[in-house]
Design an enzyme around this catalytic site. Structure first.
Site, PDB file in Angstrom:
ATOM      1  N   GLY A  21      -0.341  -4.749 -13.963  1.00 47.64           N
ATOM      2  CA  GLY A  21      -0.009  -5.674 -15.040  1.00 47.64           C
ATOM      3  C   GLY A  21      -1.195  -5.949 -15.952  1.00 47.64           C
TER       4      GLY A  21
ATOM      5  CD  GLU B 145       2.773  -2.922 -16.503  1.00 49.93           C
ATOM      6  OE1 GLU B 145       2.575  -3.896 -15.731  1.00 49.93           O
ATOM      7  OE2 GLU B 145       3.798  -2.221 -16.471  1.00 49.93           O
TER       8      GLU B 145
ATOM      9  CG  MET C  32     -17.754  11.899  16.665  1.00 50.10           C
ATOM     10  SD  MET C  32     -16.189  12.216  15.850  1.00 50.10           S
ATOM     11  CE  MET C  32     -15.845  10.585  15.302  1.00 50.10           C
TER      12      MET C  32
ATOM     13  CB  VAL D 138     -24.493  12.662  23.170  1.00 50.63           C
ATOM     14  CG1 VAL D 138     -25.727  12.378  22.329  1.00 50.63           C
ATOM     15  CG2 VAL D 138     -24.308  11.589  24.249  1.00 50.63           C
TER      16      VAL D 138
ATOM     17  CD  GLU E 242     -16.205  10.131  24.991  1.00 51.08           C
ATOM     18  OE1 GLU E 242     -17.317   9.781  24.547  1.00 51.08           O
ATOM     19  OE2 GLU E 242     -15.265   9.351  25.082  1.00 51.08           O
TER      20      GLU E 242
ATOM     21  CE  LYS F 121     -20.178   9.178  25.128  1.00 42.33           C
ATOM     22  NZ  LYS F 121     -20.288   9.309  23.683  1.00 42.33           N
TER      23      LYS F 121
ATOM     24  CB  SER G 191     -12.651   8.747  22.263  1.00 45.47           C
ATOM     25  OG  SER G 191     -13.513   9.639  21.692  1.00 45.47           O
TER      26      SER G 191
ATOM     27  CG  ASN H   5      -7.626   8.139  21.374  1.00 54.95           C
ATOM     28  OD1 ASN H   5      -6.963   8.665  20.471  1.00 54.95           O
ATOM     29  ND2 ASN H   5      -8.925   8.313  21.496  1.00 54.95           N
TER      30      ASN H   5
HETATM   31  C1  3H9 Z   1       1.543  -5.156 -10.696  1.00 53.43           C
HETATM   32  O1  3H9 Z   1       0.652  -5.414 -11.442  1.00 53.43           O
HETATM   33  C2  3H9 Z   1       2.993  -5.117 -11.111  1.00 53.43           C
HETATM   34  C3  3H9 Z   1       3.202  -5.081 -12.597  1.00 53.43           C
HETATM   35  O2  3H9 Z   1       3.247  -3.752 -13.081  1.00 53.43           O
HETATM   36  C4  3H9 Z   1       4.546  -5.633 -13.002  1.00 53.43           C
HETATM   37  C5  3H9 Z   1       4.813  -7.045 -12.782  1.00 53.43           C
HETATM   38  C6  3H9 Z   1       6.049  -7.520 -13.465  1.00 53.43           C
HETATM   39  N1  3H9 Z   1      -2.757 -10.085  -6.424  1.00 53.43           N
HETATM   40  O3  3H9 Z   1      -9.751  -5.764  -2.927  1.00 53.43           O
HETATM   41  P1  3H9 Z   1     -10.673  -6.917  -2.853  1.00 53.43           P
HETATM   42  C7  3H9 Z   1      -7.145 -10.345  -3.746  1.00 53.43           C
HETATM   43  S1  3H9 Z   1       1.250  -4.865  -9.043  1.00 53.43           S
HETATM   44  C8  3H9 Z   1      -3.196 -11.028  -5.592  1.00 53.43           C
HETATM   45  O4  3H9 Z   1     -11.321  -7.206  -1.554  1.00 53.43           O
HETATM   46  P2  3H9 Z   1     -12.609  -5.626  -4.562  1.00 53.43           P
HETATM   47  C9  3H9 Z   1      -7.351  -9.688  -2.396  1.00 53.43           C
HETATM   48  O5  3H9 Z   1      -6.276  -9.924  -1.527  1.00 53.43           O
HETATM   49  C10 3H9 Z   1      -0.488  -5.101  -8.848  1.00 53.43           C
HETATM   50  N2  3H9 Z   1      -4.376 -10.945  -4.927  1.00 53.43           N
HETATM   51  O6  3H9 Z   1     -11.801  -6.868  -4.002  1.00 53.43           O
HETATM   52  C11 3H9 Z   1      -8.630 -10.340  -1.943  1.00 53.43           C
HETATM   53  O7  3H9 Z   1      -8.297 -11.627  -1.457  1.00 53.43           O
HETATM   54  P3  3H9 Z   1      -9.169 -12.322  -0.296  1.00 53.43           P
HETATM   55  C12 3H9 Z   1      -1.252  -3.940  -9.310  1.00 53.43           C
HETATM   56  C13 3H9 Z   1      -5.130  -9.884  -5.126  1.00 53.43           C
HETATM   57  O8  3H9 Z   1     -13.635  -6.174  -5.462  1.00 53.43           O
HETATM   58  C14 3H9 Z   1      -9.408 -10.506  -3.237  1.00 53.43           C
HETATM   59  O9  3H9 Z   1      -8.442 -10.440  -4.284  1.00 53.43           O
HETATM   60  N3  3H9 Z   1      -2.656  -4.160  -9.028  1.00 53.43           N
HETATM   61  C15 3H9 Z   1      -4.716  -8.862  -5.991  1.00 53.43           C
HETATM   62  O10 3H9 Z   1     -13.010  -4.721  -3.450  1.00 53.43           O
HETATM   63  C16 3H9 Z   1     -10.434  -9.451  -3.478  1.00 53.43           C
HETATM   64  O11 3H9 Z   1      -9.839  -8.163  -3.339  1.00 53.43           O
HETATM   65  C17 3H9 Z   1      -3.233  -3.734  -7.899  1.00 53.43           C
HETATM   66  O12 3H9 Z   1      -2.599  -3.128  -7.060  1.00 53.43           O
HETATM   67  C18 3H9 Z   1      -3.478  -8.994  -6.656  1.00 53.43           C
HETATM   68  N4  3H9 Z   1      -3.024  -8.055  -7.515  1.00 53.43           N
HETATM   69  O13 3H9 Z   1     -11.560  -4.820  -5.436  1.00 53.43           O
HETATM   70  C19 3H9 Z   1      -4.690  -4.031  -7.780  1.00 53.43           C
HETATM   71  N5  3H9 Z   1      -5.673  -7.908  -5.990  1.00 53.43           N
HETATM   72  O14 3H9 Z   1     -10.555 -12.426  -0.863  1.00 53.43           O
HETATM   73  C20 3H9 Z   1      -5.051  -4.360  -6.375  1.00 53.43           C
HETATM   74  C21 3H9 Z   1      -6.636  -8.339  -5.174  1.00 53.43           C
HETATM   75  O15 3H9 Z   1      -8.476 -13.604  -0.094  1.00 53.43           O
HETATM   76  N6  3H9 Z   1      -6.413  -4.807  -6.226  1.00 53.43           N
HETATM   77  N7  3H9 Z   1      -6.323  -9.525  -4.638  1.00 53.43           N
HETATM   78  O16 3H9 Z   1      -9.064 -11.371   0.873  1.00 53.43           O
HETATM   79  C22 3H9 Z   1      -7.457  -3.948  -6.115  1.00 53.43           C
HETATM   80  O17 3H9 Z   1      -7.315  -2.752  -6.198  1.00 53.43           O
HETATM   81  C23 3H9 Z   1      -8.800  -4.549  -5.823  1.00 53.43           C
HETATM   82  O18 3H9 Z   1      -8.584  -5.864  -5.392  1.00 53.43           O
HETATM   83  C24 3H9 Z   1      -9.777  -4.582  -7.012  1.00 53.43           C
HETATM   84  C25 3H9 Z   1     -11.035  -5.368  -6.598  1.00 53.43           C
HETATM   85  C26 3H9 Z   1     -10.181  -3.151  -7.363  1.00 53.43           C
HETATM   86  C27 3H9 Z   1      -9.191  -5.233  -8.199  1.00 53.43           C
END
Ligand code: 3H9
Length: 647
Positions: free
Chosen positions: A101, A104, A300, A376, A378, A383, A405, A476
């Site tokens: 979104g 979008e 490994m 190393v 198993e 070990k 493992s 496992n």
């Molecule tokens: C969508 O957009 C649908 C639309 O097309 C249409 C709608 C009508 N919502 O990953 P992190 C939280 S579908 C809520 O560890 P990073 C996550 O749970 C969505 N929460 O950080 C975590 O919480 P906590 C499409 C979210 O820096 C915290 O943020 N978008 C969301 O390693 C930190 O996350 C995605 O699929 C969310 N959308 O990476 C994007 N995203 O700290 C999904 C994250 O409590 N998100 N949280 O555990 C990501 O890929 C990664 O979070 C991002 C940051 C790369 C952004």
């Protein structure tokens, strides 16, 4: 403080979204952006609007936590249309990730600029849905159908440079993003702006394009529904009028949002994010990790060393003699060269990874290591001898880990001084690829050491799961039960190939018998023989019969199947049929879904026992183990989710 704020910079407005941690589009953000469009449209002093985000990223998507709840207006598709229709043109200034979104919303803007390190993507298929706010409709109008198919059906974000090439963004802004975006906006407003994305034309490809794309996407999806549904949406966008395409996308989005696959993928999404930071270690500070050692440079050990190098850690690699060390370094070179030939690493980066490995045959080289991982053979004696050396050579506070493992980590650590710094770290092969890390503390392991195991997992980008001590830990142990159940089916008369086909149909890349042929039947056989030699009662398995007949898998030309020389294609084996005939009851008629159900039920039942014994903390942990270590189809959510054990 408000999640959306407006500032003025001359005749431009800067709208900032500030909704930590990832600026997800929760209802208040949607409303805030809507209100901003209204306010600024009514402001005669404003000519244009820069949309930017506070914190570590641009808007990372819809708020996934809202998915199970009744939708609250303004709805995202309406908001994107509202921004596009604004009298004052909006310019998206992207840093971090503009995802789902978030991208979008950027598509609703007239122009998109990004910071150098930014990326953009439509990862919705990873959550079992399609973009639901015009991503499938506006992207082909912006960047063409082929680019839209790539972006949306894979769900993989692209970096700014590639996004620019694909036409997804208009410019990359070096240096300060806000200042750069304002300057860009001022210049852009001097000339006619590009047309709003929704009114741009789209060229529909021919039937051949769609046939090829469908085949490719179906193959990669391995049973997941969303990628093919997304492709249908893009086709509709290419062939139907705008309003029809938007309605089709919305309906598809709503259908999928309520699907089992989407529920499963959301559960996995949140479990993966919770796993690296378990609540019980919240207040425990891990030890710093700057220098790491690995003992044993076999498959490994080399894989673990590669994973550590990929994370930027300097590694000291220990082997017992120069020849073994040379072989290990050769394996390691092979791993990095492979990454270069697959285009994952540049030749310079590969050389740098290798240069960060110091080989040694003397444990004294580990004197300053913060962490040493033993990998190393198993065998308990081997070990223990390693840990005796480590006790002499390493700092008394160095964390010492075993990558076992099957052995009991308590037995490996016996006699070790300061056993509070000892821990099991069970990597999965190939260790630089597989995401799972089972973390196995002993009763002596300190919380600090345990927290260091999790910190290491975070550095390596692994999915860590804490496991208690038992034979096979979590993964496992479930594998053993599943294999026994698969053999039981064969004894009842289900053909071997049907069992494998059933599990492939379920979503695994391979069935249990094919997988054994690939990995070799002898390792598990030797374990059983070891247990028998130690006086334990281990019933004879069908696998034992095959190994005794010299059928150890592909490496001996046959195991559960026959293989033509040089081929990996399994063929039903008359020899196996003959060997096992006396043990096969007859022929039962079980269809493939029933076969898969039975095996998954066995996995989940073992999961129940594992939970009851406290070996795993939660059903979600078990699911993560199966998905990231054993090829369980992600879109099924894992055995516990798939069998309704996660509520
Ligand atoms: C969508 O957009 C649908 C639309 O097309 C249409 C709608 C009508 N919502 O990953 P992190 C939280 S579908 C809520 O560890 P990073 C996550 O749970 C969505 N929460 O950080 C975590 O919480 P906590 C499409 C979210 O820096 C915290 O943020 N978008 C969301 O390693 C930190 O996350 C995605 O699929 C969310 N959308 O990476 C994007 N995203 O700290 C999904 C994250 O409590 N998100 N949280 O555990 C990501 O890929 C990664 O979070 C991002 C940051 C790369 C952004």
């Amino acid at each position: 403080m408000s999640v959306v704020r407006i500032e003025r910079d001359g005749d431009l407005a800067v709208v900032t979204v500030d909704n930590p941690p990832v600026n997800a589009l929760s209802a208040s953000v949607r409303q805030g952006l809507w209100d901003a469009a209204e306010t600024l449209d009514a402001d005669p002093g404003i000519r244009g609007v820069v949309l930017i985000c506070a914190g570590r990223t641009f808007i990372a998507g819809a708020d996934v936590t809202e998915f199970g709840k009744p939708p609250v207006p303004p709805h995202l598709p309406d908001l994107v249309n509202r921004i596009e229709a604004a009298a004052k043109p909006w310019i998206a200034a992207i840093h971090g990730s503009a995802l789902g979104g978030g991208f979008e919303v950027a598509l609703g803007c007239r122009v998109r600029v990004a910071a150098e390190g930014a990326s953009v993507g439509l990862p919705e298929v990873n959550l079992g849905i399609v973009p639901g706010a015009s991503g499938t409709v506006r992207t082909p109008r912006l960047a063409g159908v082929a680019a839209a198919v790539e972006l949306i059906t894979t769900g993989k974000p692209v970096k700014a440079a590639k996004a620019r090439e694909m036409g997804l963004i208009d410019a990359i802004v070096p240096g300060d993003l806000r200042a750069g975006a304002l300057a860009f906006a001022r210049q852009a407003l001097e000339a006619p702006l590009p047309a709003p994305v929704s009114v741009r034309p789209v060229t529909a490809p021919d039937e051949g394009f769609w046939t090829e794309a469908r085949g490719r996407v179906a193959k990669a999806a391995k049973g997941a529904a969303a990628p093919l549904r997304a492709l249908e949406c893009i086709r509709k966008a290419a062939e139907a009028p705008l309003a029809e395409a938007l309605a089709f996308e919305r309906q598809t989005f709503l259908d999928l949002r309520g699907s089992d696959q989407s529920a499963a993928l959301r559960a996995v999404f949140f479990a993966e994010r919770a796993a690296p930071r378990p609540a019980h270690l919240k207040d425990v500070t891990p030890r710093p990790l700057t220098r790491v050692g690995v003992v044993g440079a076999g498959t490994m050990g080399a894989g673990i060393a590669a994973a550590l190098r990929d994370a930027g850690l300097p590694v000291t690699l220990i082997e017992r003699d120069a020849a073994a060390l040379e072989r290990g370094l050769h394996t390691l070179r092979g791993i990095f060269d492979g990454a270069v030939s697959r285009g994952r690493l540049t030749a310079e980066a590969a050389a740098d990874r290798l240069a960060g490995v110091t080989g040694a045959t003397d444990y004294a080289a580990l004197a300053e290591a913060d962490l040493v991982i033993e990998a190393v053979f198993e065998e308990i004696g081997v070990k223990r001898a390693v840990f005796a050396e480590l006790a002499r050579a390493c700092r008394p506070d160095a964390v010492l880990a075993t990558n076992t493992s099957y052995l009991d980590p308590r037995a490996i650590a016996e006699g070790l001084p300061n056993p509070d710094r000892f821990i099991g770290l069970h990597f999965f092969s190939p260790a630089n690829v597989m995401k799972l890390l089972e973390i196995v503390p002993t009763p002596d392991t300190s919380p600090e050491t345990l927290a260091t195991g999790f910190a290491l997992a975070r550095m390596l980008g692994k999915v860590p799961v804490q496991a208690g001590i038992c034979e096979g830990f979590i993964g496992n142990r479930i594998l053993k039960r599943m294999r026994a159940a698969a053999e039981a089916l064969v004894r009842e008369g289900v053909p071997i190939a049907e069992v494998d086909a059933a599990m492939r149909d379920y979503g695994f890349a391979m069935g249990p018998f094919e997988a054994q042929d690939l990995g070799g039947l002898d390792i598990a056989y030797l374990q059983r023989e070891g247990a028998r030699a130690a006086g334990r009662t281990v019933p004879e398995t069908l696998g034992d019969i095959l190994v005794r007949a010299g059928r150890k898998g592909q490496k001996t030309g046959g195991g559960w199947y026959d293989y033509a020389p040089g081929s990996r294609a399994p063929m039903a084996s008359a020899a196996v049929a003959k060997l096992l005939a006396p043990l096969i009851a007859g022929k039962v008629a079980l269809d493939r879904p029933a076969i898969a159900d039975r095996l998954i039920a066995e996995m989940a039942a073992e999961g129940d026992t594992i939970l009851a014994e406290g070996i795993a903390a939660t059903p979600a942990d078990i699911d993560l183990v199966e998905i990231h270590g054993y090829g369980f189809p992600r879109w099924r959510g894992g055995p516990m989710f798939a069998t309704g054990r996660r509520g």
